[in-house]
Design a protein around this motif. Structure first.
Motif, PDB file in Angstrom:
ATOM      1  N   ALA A  50      38.414  41.140  42.930  1.00  0.00           N
ATOM      2  CA  ALA A  50      37.215  41.929  42.604  1.00  0.00           C
ATOM      3  C   ALA A  50      36.083  41.029  42.130  1.00  0.00           C
ATOM      4  O   ALA A  50      34.912  41.253  42.450  1.00  0.00           O
ATOM      5  CB  ALA A  50      37.555  42.981  41.555  1.00  0.00           C
ATOM      6  N   ARG A  51      36.401  39.984  41.371  1.00  0.00           N
ATOM      7  CA  ARG A  51      35.363  39.116  40.816  1.00  0.00           C
ATOM      8  C   ARG A  51      35.261  37.777  41.561  1.00  0.00           C
ATOM      9  O   ARG A  51      34.221  37.124  41.501  1.00  0.00           O
ATOM     10  CB  ARG A  51      35.622  38.859  39.325  1.00  0.00           C
ATOM     11  N   ASN A  85      40.787  49.622  41.219  1.00  0.00           N
ATOM     12  CA  ASN A  85      39.405  50.122  41.158  1.00  0.00           C
ATOM     13  C   ASN A  85      38.724  49.577  39.900  1.00  0.00           C
ATOM     14  O   ASN A  85      38.993  50.036  38.792  1.00  0.00           O
ATOM     15  CB  ASN A  85      39.390  51.644  41.160  1.00  0.00           C
ATOM     16  N   VAL A  86      37.898  48.590  40.102  1.00  0.00           N
ATOM     17  CA  VAL A  86      37.193  47.950  38.995  1.00  0.00           C
ATOM     18  C   VAL A  86      35.697  48.159  39.178  1.00  0.00           C
ATOM     19  O   VAL A  86      35.143  47.858  40.238  1.00  0.00           O
ATOM     20  CB  VAL A  86      37.516  46.446  38.930  1.00  0.00           C
ATOM     21  N   LYS A  87      35.061  48.654  38.148  1.00  0.00           N
ATOM     22  CA  LYS A  87      33.615  48.853  38.202  1.00  0.00           C
ATOM     23  C   LYS A  87      32.897  47.533  37.963  1.00  0.00           C
ATOM     24  O   LYS A  87      33.408  46.666  37.247  1.00  0.00           O
ATOM     25  CB  LYS A  87      33.187  49.872  37.149  1.00  0.00           C
ATOM     26  N   PRO A  88      31.731  47.348  38.533  1.00  0.00           N
ATOM     27  CA  PRO A  88      30.971  46.110  38.330  1.00  0.00           C
ATOM     28  C   PRO A  88      30.709  45.868  36.849  1.00  0.00           C
ATOM     29  O   PRO A  88      30.265  46.760  36.125  1.00  0.00           O
ATOM     30  CB  PRO A  88      29.668  46.366  39.097  1.00  0.00           C
ATOM     31  N   GLN A 137      32.908  45.436  34.587  1.00  0.00           N
ATOM     32  CA  GLN A 137      34.014  45.886  33.741  1.00  0.00           C
ATOM     33  C   GLN A 137      34.897  44.701  33.365  1.00  0.00           C
ATOM     34  O   GLN A 137      35.224  43.850  34.186  1.00  0.00           O
ATOM     35  CB  GLN A 137      34.835  46.944  34.480  1.00  0.00           C
ATOM     36  N   TYR A 142      38.470  43.181  32.063  1.00  0.00           N
ATOM     37  CA  TYR A 142      39.903  43.499  32.158  1.00  0.00           C
ATOM     38  C   TYR A 142      40.690  42.190  32.123  1.00  0.00           C
ATOM     39  O   TYR A 142      40.158  41.101  32.324  1.00  0.00           O
ATOM     40  CB  TYR A 142      40.207  44.287  33.441  1.00  0.00           C
TER      41      TYR A 142
END
Length: 293
Positions: free
Chosen positions: A182-183, A226-229, A231, A233
């Motif tokens: 995601a990142r 599902n990772v929001k921008p 966010q 974790y």
């Protein structure tokens, strides 16, 4: 007769001829035809005319009886041959041990570690398990937001790569695969790897492809889907270097218990012991096949 003081009987005995004794000596001295005594006596070997201690004496004696003069050479040959044989046996024994360990690590049938994957590198070029063919590879799973462990391990990876090249002229294909798709975009990974060894290849992909790759390599993967921008974790992952052979098959793992020098020795030994799959299968069917069990 009386003046000799002997009786006639005694005097006759003394004056009697000794025919028996004379005949005995004559018989011994006679040369009878056909007897063994007519054979010529063996001639004695002439004494050596070479002066003892001279150079000629040593050379001639060496030719006649070389064993006693070559004993020290035989000992040297025996020691050298025995040492070489011991070295070869020990070396081959260690190679066979590593081959057996690698075979156990691969498992039976489908490999326990490794398998197909479909990712992209930092230039957005496709990178799959086919890119592992033809070269030894070392793979590390991490992520760019890792605060300390990943940087330490990547620094160690650089030392391993340089040590293998300088000491043994061995080139590995180093691969960094993110556990945080995601990142960690290709651009982010490319910038991140600039701080480490320049030969490290960075890989990423979409969530499912990265997760499947981690699953095939038995890497612990805890990244949420599902990772929001923006966010925040936590990401947890296994800390191992996965050493792969030129056929893309797993050989061994190197954990944190190995420092750079120990990892270099371990990798060098495994490369020396490596056999392609066809040779391994042939060896298993041979008369030494029981050694692979």
């Amino acid at each position: 007769m009386l003046r000799f003081g002997l009786s006639p009987v005694k005097r006759s005995v003394l004056l009697r001829p000794r025919y028996f004794s004379l005949s005995k000596f004559a018989l011994n001295d006679a040369k009878l035809p056909g007897s063994e005594q007519n054979a010529e006596k063996p001639k004695k070997k002439p004494l050596s005319r070479l002066p003892v201690g001279g150079s000629d004496y040593s050379q001639q004696t060496l030719k006649r009886n070389p064993i006693e003069f070559l004993t020290w050479k035989a000992v040297v040959v025996f020691v050298v041959f025995g040492s070489a044989l011991t070295y070869v046996f020990t070396n081959e024994k260690e190679k066979l041990k590593l081959r057996r360990e690698a075979e156990q690590n691969r498992g039976v049938g489908k490999p326990l570690i490794g398998g197909p994957f479909n990712l992209v590198d930092t230039d957005n070029n496709k990178f799959t398990q086919d890119n592992l063919q033809g070269k030894f590879s070392i793979i590390y799973f991490g992520f760019t937001h890792c605060p300390d462990i990943c940087p330490d391990e990547l620094d160690k990876l650089g030392l391993i790569l340089d040590g293998l090249k300088s000491k043994h002229n061995i080139d590995l294909q180093p691969i960094f695969i993110t556990c945080d798709p995601a990142r960690d975009s290709p651009e982010v990974i490319k910038e991140y790897l600039k701080d480490f060894h320049p030969s490290i290849i960075g890989l990423t992909g979409d969530y499912d492809n990265v997760k499947q790759c981690c699953k095939n390599y038995r890497v612990y993967f805890s990244t949420p889907r599902n990772v929001k921008p923006g966010q925040d974790y936590l990401v947890d992952h296994s800390i191992f270097f996965y050493f792969m052979d030129p056929e893309g098959e797993f050989i061994d793992v190197l954990g944190r218990q190995y420092d750079a020098d120990q990892a270099i020795d371990k990798i060098k030994a495994n490369i020396s012991a490596y056999q392609p799959r066809a040779e391994r299968e042939k060896a298993k069917q041979g008369w030494l096949g029981f050694l692979y069990k």
